[in-house]
Structure formats: C-alpha cells, structure tokens
Design a protein around this motif. Structure first.
Motif, PDB file in Angstrom:
ATOM      1  N   LYS A 236       6.641  25.726  17.217  1.00 10.77           N
ATOM      2  CA  LYS A 236       6.875  26.103  18.614  1.00 10.77           C
ATOM      3  C   LYS A 236       8.130  25.451  19.167  1.00 10.77           C
ATOM      4  CE  LYS A 236       1.905  26.276  19.223  1.00 10.77           C
ATOM      5  NZ  LYS A 236       0.799  25.358  19.559  1.00 10.77           N
ATOM      6  N   GLN A 237       8.857  24.755  18.326  1.00 17.85           N
ATOM      7  CA  GLN A 237      10.023  24.021  18.811  1.00 17.85           C
ATOM      8  C   GLN A 237      11.296  24.783  18.465  1.00 17.85           C
ATOM      9  OE1 GLN A 237       8.850  21.670  20.551  1.00 17.85           O
ATOM     10  NE2 GLN A 237       6.821  21.833  19.650  1.00 17.85           N
TER      11      GLN A 237
ATOM     12  N   ARG B  11      15.875  21.069  17.798  1.00 18.72           N
ATOM     13  CA  ARG B  11      14.966  19.917  17.739  1.00 18.72           C
ATOM     14  C   ARG B  11      14.498  19.690  16.302  1.00 18.72           C
ATOM     15  NH1 ARG B  11      13.343  17.627  22.532  1.00 18.72           N
ATOM     16  NH2 ARG B  11      13.323  18.973  24.356  1.00 18.72           N
TER      17      ARG B  11
ATOM     18  N   GLY C 244      16.913   5.561  24.080  1.00 18.37           N
ATOM     19  CA  GLY C 244      16.171   6.598  23.365  1.00 18.37           C
ATOM     20  C   GLY C 244      16.226   7.976  23.982  1.00 18.37           C
ATOM     21  N   PHE C 245      17.135   8.197  24.933  1.00 21.90           N
ATOM     22  CA  PHE C 245      17.266   9.552  25.465  1.00 21.90           C
ATOM     23  C   PHE C 245      18.175  10.378  24.550  1.00 21.90           C
ATOM     24  CE2 PHE C 245      15.698   7.323  29.150  1.00 21.90           C
ATOM     25  CZ  PHE C 245      14.769   8.232  29.628  1.00 21.90           C
ATOM     26  N   ILE C 246      17.763  11.643  24.339  1.00 23.71           N
ATOM     27  CA  ILE C 246      18.412  12.472  23.327  1.00 23.71           C
ATOM     28  C   ILE C 246      19.697  13.100  23.865  1.00 23.71           C
ATOM     29  CG2 ILE C 246      18.107  14.523  21.892  1.00 23.71           C
ATOM     30  CD1 ILE C 246      15.069  13.929  22.021  1.00 23.71           C
TER      31      ILE C 246
ATOM     32  N   PHE D 151      11.986  14.005  32.085  1.00 25.91           N
ATOM     33  CA  PHE D 151      13.012  13.476  31.175  1.00 25.91           C
ATOM     34  C   PHE D 151      12.379  12.864  29.935  1.00 25.91           C
ATOM     35  CE2 PHE D 151      16.073  14.081  34.539  1.00 25.91           C
ATOM     36  CZ  PHE D 151      17.202  14.422  33.815  1.00 25.91           C
ATOM     37  N   ILE D 152      11.249  12.211  30.107  1.00 24.99           N
ATOM     38  CA  ILE D 152      10.602  11.625  28.932  1.00 24.99           C
ATOM     39  C   ILE D 152      10.155  12.723  27.975  1.00 24.99           C
ATOM     40  CG2 ILE D 152       8.503  10.439  28.170  1.00 24.99           C
ATOM     41  CD1 ILE D 152       8.919   8.455  30.358  1.00 24.99           C
ATOM     42  N   LEU D 153       9.564  13.782  28.502  1.00 23.16           N
ATOM     43  CA  LEU D 153       9.048  14.836  27.622  1.00 23.16           C
ATOM     44  C   LEU D 153      10.181  15.652  26.994  1.00 23.16           C
ATOM     45  CD1 LEU D 153       6.582  16.292  26.464  1.00 23.16           C
ATOM     46  CD2 LEU D 153       6.618  17.802  28.444  1.00 23.16           C
ATOM     47  N   ASN D 154      11.203  15.970  27.780  1.00 18.94           N
ATOM     48  CA  ASN D 154      12.212  16.921  27.301  1.00 18.94           C
ATOM     49  C   ASN D 154      13.484  16.291  26.768  1.00 18.94           C
ATOM     50  OD1 ASN D 154      10.983  19.621  28.072  1.00 18.94           O
ATOM     51  ND2 ASN D 154      10.843  18.482  29.983  1.00 18.94           N
ATOM     52  N   ARG D 155      13.717  15.034  27.102  1.00 19.61           N
ATOM     53  CA  ARG D 155      14.991  14.438  26.720  1.00 19.61           C
ATOM     54  C   ARG D 155      14.841  13.100  26.013  1.00 19.61           C
ATOM     55  NH1 ARG D 155      16.274  18.718  27.201  1.00 19.61           N
ATOM     56  NH2 ARG D 155      17.863  19.724  28.461  1.00 19.61           N
ATOM     57  N   HIS D 156      13.634  12.692  25.690  1.00 20.11           N
ATOM     58  CA  HIS D 156      13.447  11.388  25.060  1.00 20.11           C
ATOM     59  C   HIS D 156      12.772  11.562  23.702  1.00 20.11           C
ATOM     60  CE1 HIS D 156      12.140   7.195  24.510  1.00 20.11           C
ATOM     61  NE2 HIS D 156      13.164   6.927  25.282  1.00 20.11           N
ATOM     62  N   THR D 157      13.053  10.638  22.793  1.00 19.25           N
ATOM     63  CA  THR D 157      12.458  10.745  21.457  1.00 19.25           C
ATOM     64  C   THR D 157      10.928  10.673  21.533  1.00 19.25           C
ATOM     65  OG1 THR D 157      12.797   8.386  21.219  1.00 19.25           O
ATOM     66  CG2 THR D 157      14.433   9.793  20.226  1.00 19.25           C
TER      67      THR D 157
ATOM     68  N   GLU E   4       9.775  14.096  22.354  1.00 24.54           N
ATOM     69  CA  GLU E   4       9.932  14.989  21.211  1.00 24.54           C
ATOM     70  C   GLU E   4       8.823  14.719  20.185  1.00 24.54           C
ATOM     71  OE1 GLU E   4      13.887  16.625  20.017  1.00 24.54           O
ATOM     72  OE2 GLU E   4      13.591  15.273  18.338  1.00 24.54           O
ATOM     73  N   ALA E   5       8.500  13.445  20.010  1.00 26.60           N
ATOM     74  CA  ALA E   5       7.397  13.102  19.105  1.00 26.60           C
ATOM     75  C   ALA E   5       6.100  13.722  19.614  1.00 26.60           C
ATOM     76  CB  ALA E   5       7.266  11.580  19.005  1.00 26.60           C
TER      77      ALA E   5
ATOM     78  N   MET F 218       5.717  16.458  21.373  1.00 22.25           N
ATOM     79  CA  MET F 218       5.720  17.902  21.139  1.00 22.25           C
ATOM     80  C   MET F 218       5.464  18.233  19.667  1.00 22.25           C
ATOM     81  SD  MET F 218       8.495  19.583  23.672  1.00 22.25           S
ATOM     82  CE  MET F 218       9.879  18.491  23.568  1.00 22.25           C
TER      83      MET F 218
ATOM     84  N   GLY G  52       1.952  21.314  21.694  1.00 19.65           N
ATOM     85  CA  GLY G  52       3.283  21.649  21.218  1.00 19.65           C
ATOM     86  C   GLY G  52       4.266  22.006  22.314  1.00 19.65           C
ATOM     87  N   LYS G  53       3.756  22.487  23.436  1.00 16.13           N
ATOM     88  CA  LYS G  53       4.647  22.845  24.521  1.00 16.13           C
ATOM     89  C   LYS G  53       3.988  22.535  25.854  1.00 16.13           C
ATOM     90  CE  LYS G  53       8.421  26.008  24.095  1.00 16.13           C
ATOM     91  NZ  LYS G  53       9.051  25.051  23.184  1.00 16.13           N
TER      92      LYS G  53
END
Lengths: 270, 352
Positions: free
Chosen positions: A109-110, A114, A127-129, B189-195, B198-199, B201, B272-273
């Motif tokens: 779903k990603q 990513r 740790g911000f992407i 920001f944590i959910l969409n822009r932080h590792t 991403e983990a 999700m 997942g989302k």
C-alpha cells in the motif's frame, strides 16, 4: 556453542569470495534445519540454489541475511569474518547483502519511493525524511537501473499497480542501487506469467553485467539453468551436490533432481 | 494505456478532502435547518471546547490502527490520568503541584501504554485482547484507588495549568483546540515525514516486509503503544482540567466515537495507511452531530441513526476515492444523464 572468541571483522587473506559459509548449523529446538553447510560464492558468480520444499533453502537465506543467527558455524562476507552474535538485517545491508523475497520485499500500500528507501531513509536531523531527495533518486533508479520507461508508473505509484515481474524489478533495482555485492533472490518467479519471468531473468542478467554476485533460489530448473554459473542442491538441511554449469547439462540436472525426489538418491551419481 | 490524471484523481490525492467535504455539507445542512443556532459563533466555540479531548485520542489511535493494531485501553487511561492529576492537585500543597500532576498523569499513561506494548510486541498477545484486558484492569485500579468517588477540583480554575491547557486565548478561542491542532500537525509529520511513521506504515502493511527490510518491529510497536498511552493521558488531562472534576468512569463514552472518527477519516482498518487530517475532521463531524441534530429541533433519539448514516456515507466515499473508482462512478452517472451521446461508451460499460 562453537562460537569463536575472536574479535569481529578479523580479516582473512582475500580469496575472492563474496560469501563463505563454513560448517553452518541451525537447530530449531531439537529439529536440525541446517547441517554442516559449506557454501562459497565468487565475487561475480551466480549460484543457483535448488532443492525441494523444506530442504533448508529459506533457512539458509535467513541465516545469511541476519534474520536469525545460526546455532554454530562461521560466516565470511567479502573475506571478513562476521560476528554472528550481533549480526542482523541492517548489518547485512551494510555489508552489501540484499535479499529479494518472492512476496515480502515491498509494502503493497506504499508508494514506490518509500519502498526504495525503507529501512535506509535519507534523513534530515531528528529522523525526518528528505522526501524530495528520496523521490529524485527513486526516479533515477527506475529509469536507469531498472529501465521503467513510459509505462505509466511513477515514484508516487502504489506497488499494487505493478505486475509481479515489475515488483521483482523494483526490489532488484533497489538492491543494486544500494551497492549490494551479493543479491539473494528467493523464488522470484513463483506465480508469474512467462512474460514476467522473462523480465525477472533479464534483471538477473543485469546483476551479472554489473559485476555483482547472486544466489538464485528457484524450483524452476530451466530458469536456474539459464542464468546460473554453478548449481548447489540442498536436501534435508544438507548440501548434496555442487556443480559448475559446464559439468552438467540441463537434462542431467533435471534427471538428478527427479531421481532425488523419488528417493533413489543413493543410486544416482553426477 | 496512458494514465489520465482526471480531476477526481487530483482531488483524491488531497489528504482528508472527502472528510472536510462531509463536514462542510453537515454544517451547511445545520445552517439551513437550525439557522438561529448555527449562524452564531457560540456553537462553534462550544465544539472547540468539547471535541479536543477525544479528538486527541482519535489522533493517537490513527497511528495505532495504521500499524495494523488496535488500542481499546485508552478510555481507562483517560480516567487514570484524570485521577492522578486530581489527586495531586487536592493532596499536594505546593504551587508546583498542578504541574507535577500533569507530568505524573502523562507518566501513568506511558506506563499503561508501555505494558501494553510489552505484551503485544514481546509476548505476542494480539493487541485487541491485551488492550481489552488493560481497559478493565486500569479502570478497576482507578476506581479502587479513588474509592469510587469523584474528586472536585474547582480550585484548578485559578491555576496557570488551567490557563495553559484550557484557558481562552484572546478571551474566545479555547486553548485545548490549539493543543489538539498542534498535536495533529506534529503527528502528521511523524506519520508522513519521519522514519518512525514510515515504520508504522510498513508494519501495518506487512510486518514481514518491515522485518526483512531491517525495521525493528518489536521496538517500534512498544514505542507506538507508549506514545498512545501518553496521548490518551493528555486527552484525559484536558477533559479533567476543562470540567474541573474527576469522575471514576470518565472516558467511558469515548471508545466508539473515537473509532468512528478514525474510520470516517479514511484510515484503513487493515493497516498500512492512515490519515491524521481525516481523523481530525472526522472527530469534528462526530462531535458536531449531537448538538447539531438537537438544535434542528428533531428529537435527540435521531442522533445515533444519523451518526450511523454519516459514517457509512463517509466510508463509502473514502472507499471509492481510495480505489480511484469515483471517476468511473461519475462517468456512469453522466451516461445515465446523457444516454444518446454515451451509446458507444455504454456498450463498453456492459462488458464489465
């Protein structure tokens, strides 16, 4: 445990192997999954790993990639000894070992970008992407390493939009981008159409052309035969045959596997 | 075929847009049916006052559900954290007592979340069971140590803590609404822009993929449930400080509302989302319904049915948009309206 007490990353004389496993054993409780496995893979060699279900192929791959440690044995990557007590997936990545699993290499779903960088994100402090950078590099990999052109797939596409062969392509491309020295393909063509299998085999040829090593695990002998330089056959946790391509024809390999499956292995010799 | 970027795909790419649309439609409907109430700012101020405590719970739950897990223990944390704060305020006589109360309440939430995380990640108890048990356990503990009694902390109104967390900014805007908005931005920001996000999700998508790609699944889950505990405690704090009283079963009505807000917002139950923006506005939809329906003059018995209806409508829109089927649906509607022009296309449609 036979774990040697020497310090990790002790260097050995360079022998030109991407990977060396010496006397690797793995027990789950009292069940022996791997028994005295010795395997060497050259620096630009493609090794076909063959064996029936439950032969220990997947266990071997998991030991190799740091998913779980072996019970005993030694592991050398690019000539350097690996400390198996602290060995894990991240360390395997750092040492240049990448795995492409049949169905668990990508988060469905990603978006693709990513998936390229999961576990190895390009980050700002804290740790911000860095999304912009990741997308740029992902687009670059897609065009140059994988060769996706004008098929309507962008770095923002979700994996669900990709065919099975394309998914394996993404995973292989990801491995090559991260400078993998040894890429392990675990049944990459299971449940794929012939056309998709062709795509995957082409990706494997790219690995060879790039000067990297590869372990290719498959049930399909014709696929394995086409791309491999050497064949290693496993049965019940042991390596039972190890032959270079020039020493055996596809027909002979096929016969050998069939005989093996019928349990007449003692009478067979190759 | 070349993919066509239709207006629907574009709209579908804006996070939370369907939910904002439903919210605006809802307010439009209320404006028509109850103009005297909904044309004045007072009702909106009251939403900004009552929704934030459990809106905050919905934000935390969004991350948990995105990871493919569930937390049923947060109502108990709302009670526990409220008790810890109220007890500190009543029994410790120091100017710092309220602040210490805030810290200890958050720590209590962290403790509950951490033990949840240990059970789920280390021992492998399914989260629905671990947190269901935790809900009973911590409610029980709270009632036990509170002797089943409520604590009146009216004096909290004169403290700086009250001003900071639930005061009125510029005399009108409830501070808790700003806290909730700020938390939503941080969690987005944590959910969409932080590792870490991403983990979350990838774990919700497929924990095996996450593991072989080098994500520490266990650690991430423990951290996630601990965070959820802290967020729940914060929601409980805002509630207790706002209403100036702790009562032992506080938070009990929040469970289903919170979940409804998350699912209206478009977060996938399969993991997942997740959409922080969606949950934010979803909470305001749920929170506005009760007062809104009552204000329109129909009997309040309608509230639940209408709530169910709105949840279904929002979720259907999310499903259609999520799969990119809204464009196809709109094309079909156009064919019905203009049958002559669409004969050829209709034949294509029949092949389905």
């Amino acid at each position: 445990m036979k774990n040697p007490k020497k310090k990790k990353t002790e260097t050995r004389p360079p022998e030109g192997y991407a990977l060396e496993m010496i006397g690797i054993e793995k027990y789950f409780g009292s069940v022996c999954a791997l028994e005295d496995v010795n395997l060497r893979v050259g620096r630009n060699e493609i090794v076909g790993l063959i064996g029936d279900n439950g032969a220990g192929k997947s266990t071997l791959v998991k030991v190799l990639t740091g998913v779980f440690p072996p019970t005993s044995g030694e592991l050398y990557i690019a000539g350097r000894k690996v400390d198996l007590r602290s060995y894990n997936v991240k360390q395997a990545h750092a040492l240049g070992i990448e795995t492409v699993y049949q169905d668990k290499s990508l988060g469905e779903k990603q978006p693709l970008w990513r998936n390229f960088f999961i576990g190895r994100e390009i980050c700002y402090p804290l740790g911000f992407i860095n999304v912009k950078k990741e997308k740029e590099i992902a687009a670059e990999i897609m065009v140059h390493t994988i060769g996706f052109r004008g098929v309507g797939i962008t770095v923002d596409s979700n994996v669900t939009k990709l065919s099975g062969g394309e998914r394996q392509g993404v995973a292989i491309g990801r491995a090559m981008h991260f400078e993998a020295e040894l890429i392990i393909l675990d049944e990459p063509t299971v449940a794929l159409s012939l056309k998709e299998v062709r795509k995957v085999l082409d990706f494997v040829h790219k690995i060879k052309d790039a000067g990297k090593a590869c372990i290719y695990i498959s049930h399909n002998l014709a696929d394995v035969y086409e791309i491999s330089d050497r064949f290693v056959v496993m049965d019940r946790g042991k390596i039972v045959a190890d032959k270079p391509k020039r020493a055996i024809s596809l027909k002979a390999l096929d016969d050998f596997m069939l005989e093996y499956a019928h349990g007449r292995k003692d009478e067979v010799a190759i | 075929m070349k993919p066509r970027r239709s207006i629907w795909t574009f709209l579908g790419s804006i996070e939370g847009l369907p939910v904002v649309g439903v919210l605006l439609l809802l307010y439009a409907a209320f404006l028509i049916t109850a103009p005297t109430v909904f044309s004045r700012p007072l009702i909106y101020m009251s939403f900004l006052q009552t929704v934030p405590p459990w809106l905050i719970l919905a934000l935390g739950l969004t991350l948990v559900i995105t990871a493919g897990e569930i937390d049923l223990s947060f109502p108990a944390v709302v009670a526990l954290s409220g008790f810890v704060f109220a007890w500190m305020f009543k029994n410790v006589h120091s100017p710092w007592a309220p602040w210490l109360g805030v810290v200890l309440a958050l720590a209590a939430g962290a403790l509950v979340g951490f033990t949840n995380g240990l059970l789920i990640a280390r021992i492998g108890v399914p989260s629905i069971m671990a947190t269901l048990a935790a809900q009973f356990f911590w409610y029980g503990i709270t009632i036990l140590i509170a002797n089943g009694l409520q604590l009146d902390i009216g004096a909290v109104e004169k403290t700086a803590v009250h001003e900071v967390f639930t005061g009125r900014i510029a005399g009108i805007l409830p501070a808790q609404a700003v806290w909730a908005g700020g938390l939503a931005v941080v969690l987005w920001f944590i959910l969409n822009r932080h590792t870490f996000g991403e983990a979350i999700m990838f774990i919700g998508d497929n924990a095996n993929v996450a593991r072989v790609m080098g994500i520490n699944v266990e650690r991430t889950k423990i951290l996630l449930f601990t965070l959820m505990g802290v967020i729940s405690a914060f929601g409980g704090l805002l509630l207790t400080i706002e209403i100036n009283v702790f009562f032992p079963n506080q938070g009990q009505g929040f469970m289903l509302w919170t979940m409804a807000a998350v699912f209206i917002g478009g977060t996938l139950i399969s993991g997942g989302k997740g959409s922080v923006v969606g949950s934010f506005f979803g909470a305001y939809i749920i929170g506005s319904l009760q007062a809104g329906v009552v204000a329109t003059g129909v009997t309040s018995y309608w509230v639940q049915s209408i709530m169910g209806l709105i949840i279904i409508v929002a979720v259907v829109i999310n499903v259609l948009m999520g799969e990119g089927r809204l464009g196809a649906a709109s094309a079909r509607i156009r064919h019905w309206i203009l049958p002559a022009r669409a004969k050829g296309a209709a034949r294509d449609g029949m092949e389905r």
